[in-house]
Design an enzyme around this catalytic site. Sequence first.
Site, PDB file in Angstrom:
ATOM      1  N   LYS A  16       0.680  -1.348  -0.053  1.00 22.57           N
ATOM      2  CA  LYS A  16      -0.123   0.042  -0.109  1.00 22.57           C
ATOM      3  C   LYS A  16       0.923   1.283  -0.089  1.00 22.57           C
ATOM      4  O   LYS A  16       2.047   1.096   0.239  1.00 22.57           O
ATOM      5  CB  LYS A  16      -0.746   0.082   1.292  1.00 22.57           C
ATOM      6  CG  LYS A  16      -1.935  -1.071   1.255  1.00 22.57           C
ATOM      7  CD  LYS A  16      -2.841  -1.152   2.568  1.00 22.57           C
ATOM      8  CE  LYS A  16      -3.906  -2.243   2.493  1.00 22.57           C
ATOM      9  NZ  LYS A  16      -4.669  -2.142   3.824  1.00 22.57           N
ATOM     10  N   TYR A  23     -12.623  -2.731  -3.213  1.00 22.50           N
ATOM     11  CA  TYR A  23     -12.939  -2.811  -1.789  1.00 22.50           C
ATOM     12  C   TYR A  23     -14.555  -2.898  -1.670  1.00 22.50           C
ATOM     13  O   TYR A  23     -15.167  -1.983  -0.871  1.00 22.50           O
ATOM     14  CB  TYR A  23     -12.238  -1.623  -0.997  1.00 22.50           C
ATOM     15  CG  TYR A  23     -11.061  -1.797  -0.560  1.00 22.50           C
ATOM     16  CD1 TYR A  23     -10.640  -3.133   0.185  1.00 22.50           C
ATOM     17  CD2 TYR A  23      -9.998  -0.880  -0.695  1.00 22.50           C
ATOM     18  CE1 TYR A  23      -9.482  -3.303   0.730  1.00 22.50           C
ATOM     19  CE2 TYR A  23      -8.808  -0.876  -0.232  1.00 22.50           C
ATOM     20  CZ  TYR A  23      -8.327  -2.267   0.521  1.00 22.50           C
ATOM     21  OH  TYR A  23      -7.062  -2.584   1.078  1.00 22.50           O
ATOM     22  N   PHE A  60     -15.240   3.768   7.651  1.00 17.59           N
ATOM     23  CA  PHE A  60     -13.590   3.918   7.122  1.00 17.59           C
ATOM     24  C   PHE A  60     -13.657   3.934   5.852  1.00 17.59           C
ATOM     25  O   PHE A  60     -12.387   4.399   5.251  1.00 17.59           O
ATOM     26  CB  PHE A  60     -12.839   3.168   8.063  1.00 17.59           C
ATOM     27  CG  PHE A  60     -12.899   1.571   7.720  1.00 17.59           C
ATOM     28  CD1 PHE A  60     -12.457   1.048   6.567  1.00 17.59           C
ATOM     29  CD2 PHE A  60     -13.744   0.997   8.474  1.00 17.59           C
ATOM     30  CE1 PHE A  60     -12.644  -0.430   6.253  1.00 17.59           C
ATOM     31  CE2 PHE A  60     -13.921  -0.559   8.328  1.00 17.59           C
ATOM     32  CZ  PHE A  60     -13.196  -1.068   7.021  1.00 17.59           C
ATOM     33  N   ARG A  82      -1.917 -14.797   4.053  1.00 15.86           N
ATOM     34  CA  ARG A  82      -2.718 -14.234   5.135  1.00 15.86           C
ATOM     35  C   ARG A  82      -1.897 -14.402   6.505  1.00 15.86           C
ATOM     36  O   ARG A  82      -1.957 -13.396   7.450  1.00 15.86           O
ATOM     37  CB  ARG A  82      -4.071 -14.732   5.284  1.00 15.86           C
ATOM     38  CG  ARG A  82      -5.113 -14.351   4.057  1.00 15.86           C
ATOM     39  CD  ARG A  82      -5.496 -12.979   4.101  1.00 15.86           C
ATOM     40  NE  ARG A  82      -6.397 -12.499   5.237  1.00 15.86           N
ATOM     41  CZ  ARG A  82      -6.903 -11.421   5.152  1.00 15.86           C
ATOM     42  NH1 ARG A  82      -6.933 -10.693   4.191  1.00 15.86           N
ATOM     43  NH2 ARG A  82      -7.920 -11.076   6.017  1.00 15.86           N
ATOM     44  N   THR A 104      -5.502  -7.752  10.564  1.00 11.68           N
ATOM     45  CA  THR A 104      -5.843  -6.601   9.870  1.00 11.68           C
ATOM     46  C   THR A 104      -5.357  -5.287  10.646  1.00 11.68           C
ATOM     47  O   THR A 104      -4.963  -4.397  10.238  1.00 11.68           O
ATOM     48  CB  THR A 104      -7.396  -6.358   9.661  1.00 11.68           C
ATOM     49  OG1 THR A 104      -7.693  -7.442   8.946  1.00 11.68           O
ATOM     50  CG2 THR A 104      -7.785  -5.009   8.993  1.00 11.68           C
ATOM     51  N   ARG A 133       2.724  -7.049   8.882  1.00  8.76           N
ATOM     52  CA  ARG A 133       2.073  -6.080   9.575  1.00  8.76           C
ATOM     53  C   ARG A 133       2.483  -6.132  10.996  1.00  8.76           C
ATOM     54  O   ARG A 133       2.665  -4.627  11.854  1.00  8.76           O
ATOM     55  CB  ARG A 133       0.507  -6.274   9.622  1.00  8.76           C
ATOM     56  CG  ARG A 133      -0.058  -5.776   8.472  1.00  8.76           C
ATOM     57  CD  ARG A 133      -1.467  -6.372   8.209  1.00  8.76           C
ATOM     58  NE  ARG A 133      -2.282  -5.983   6.989  1.00  8.76           N
ATOM     59  CZ  ARG A 133      -3.529  -6.446   6.576  1.00  8.76           C
ATOM     60  NH1 ARG A 133      -4.165  -7.558   7.126  1.00  8.76           N
ATOM     61  NH2 ARG A 133      -4.086  -6.088   5.447  1.00  8.76           N
ATOM     62  N   ASN A 149      -1.531  -0.187   7.423  1.00 10.04           N
ATOM     63  CA  ASN A 149      -1.144  -1.497   7.694  1.00 10.04           C
ATOM     64  C   ASN A 149      -0.494  -2.032   6.840  1.00 10.04           C
ATOM     65  O   ASN A 149      -0.254  -3.254   6.554  1.00 10.04           O
ATOM     66  CB  ASN A 149      -2.280  -2.436   8.180  1.00 10.04           C
ATOM     67  CG  ASN A 149      -3.546  -2.620   7.195  1.00 10.04           C
ATOM     68  OD1 ASN A 149      -3.044  -2.003   6.077  1.00 10.04           O
ATOM     69  ND2 ASN A 149      -4.433  -3.311   7.632  1.00 10.04           N
ATOM     70  N   HIS A 177      -1.932  -5.467   1.469  1.00 12.02           N
ATOM     71  CA  HIS A 177      -3.006  -6.088   1.337  1.00 12.02           C
ATOM     72  C   HIS A 177      -2.599  -7.397   0.858  1.00 12.02           C
ATOM     73  O   HIS A 177      -1.660  -7.744   0.028  1.00 12.02           O
ATOM     74  CB  HIS A 177      -3.623  -5.448  -0.072  1.00 12.02           C
ATOM     75  CG  HIS A 177      -4.687  -6.281  -0.265  1.00 12.02           C
ATOM     76  ND1 HIS A 177      -5.912  -6.477   0.130  1.00 12.02           N
ATOM     77  CD2 HIS A 177      -5.065  -7.062  -1.356  1.00 12.02           C
ATOM     78  CE1 HIS A 177      -7.027  -6.943  -0.350  1.00 12.02           C
ATOM     79  NE2 HIS A 177      -6.438  -7.731  -1.292  1.00 12.02           N
ATOM     80  N   GLU A 226      -9.752 -10.581  -7.660  1.00 16.26           N
ATOM     81  CA  GLU A 226      -8.748  -9.301  -7.538  1.00 16.26           C
ATOM     82  C   GLU A 226      -7.743  -9.325  -8.567  1.00 16.26           C
ATOM     83  O   GLU A 226      -7.315  -8.434  -9.103  1.00 16.26           O
ATOM     84  CB  GLU A 226      -8.086  -9.169  -6.084  1.00 16.26           C
ATOM     85  CG  GLU A 226      -9.212  -8.899  -4.967  1.00 16.26           C
ATOM     86  CD  GLU A 226      -8.465  -8.927  -3.547  1.00 16.26           C
ATOM     87  OE1 GLU A 226      -7.432  -9.409  -3.643  1.00 16.26           O
ATOM     88  OE2 GLU A 226      -9.223  -8.840  -2.659  1.00 16.26           O
TER      89      GLU A 226
END
Length: 161
Positions: free
Chosen positions: A20, A60, A68, A96, A102, A113, A123, A126, A137
């Site tokens: 990100k 998203y 948010f 993951r 998250t 993270r 964070n 993704h 995606e």
Amino acid sequence: GYSTISGIPGVRERTLIAVKPDGVQRRLVGQIMQRFEQRGFKLVGMKMLQASEELLSQHYQELSRKPFYPTLLYYMTSGPIVVMVWEGHNVVRTSRIMVGGTNPSEAQAGTVRGDFSIHISRNVVHASDSVEGAQREIQLWFHRKELVDWDCYNHNSTYEL
Ligand code: IDP
């Protein structure tokens, strides 16, 4: 060649990983990629771009009603990101785990993270959360031609053939 290994269940599984804007700004791209490479996953696509609001709203779409969401889109369009497709056995689930929870303050140490971030809205990375989500995606972020099918010459050092 590939035909020999394609019979191993899940080896062709793919996931979308994105560094990100905060991760790019903080020069973490190399360290994040290194974790996936050293684990044994295979990079099959990668690019840098500043994402449009249009693209991110599709990415998203499930979060569009969250409070948010507007600030998430603002943050995600604020600077360049690096999107990647990684391939390998169980890559969606394992990624993951490698990425961590998250909310970074609850993410395990040793995860991306958990090692590089503090706040939920910064964070760093993704990772797709399901095989179906990953397929959606990957199609959203990449053209077919941007994904590279290549043979790992030492495939049997990572997998039992
Ligand atoms: P994930 O990225 O771990 O899959 P999601 O629930 O899909 O988590 O949320 C997507 C992104 O939205 C998160 O990575 C985070 O950047 C942001 N986000 C999620 N929940 C919150 C929140 O409560 N406050 C601020 N940002 C959030």
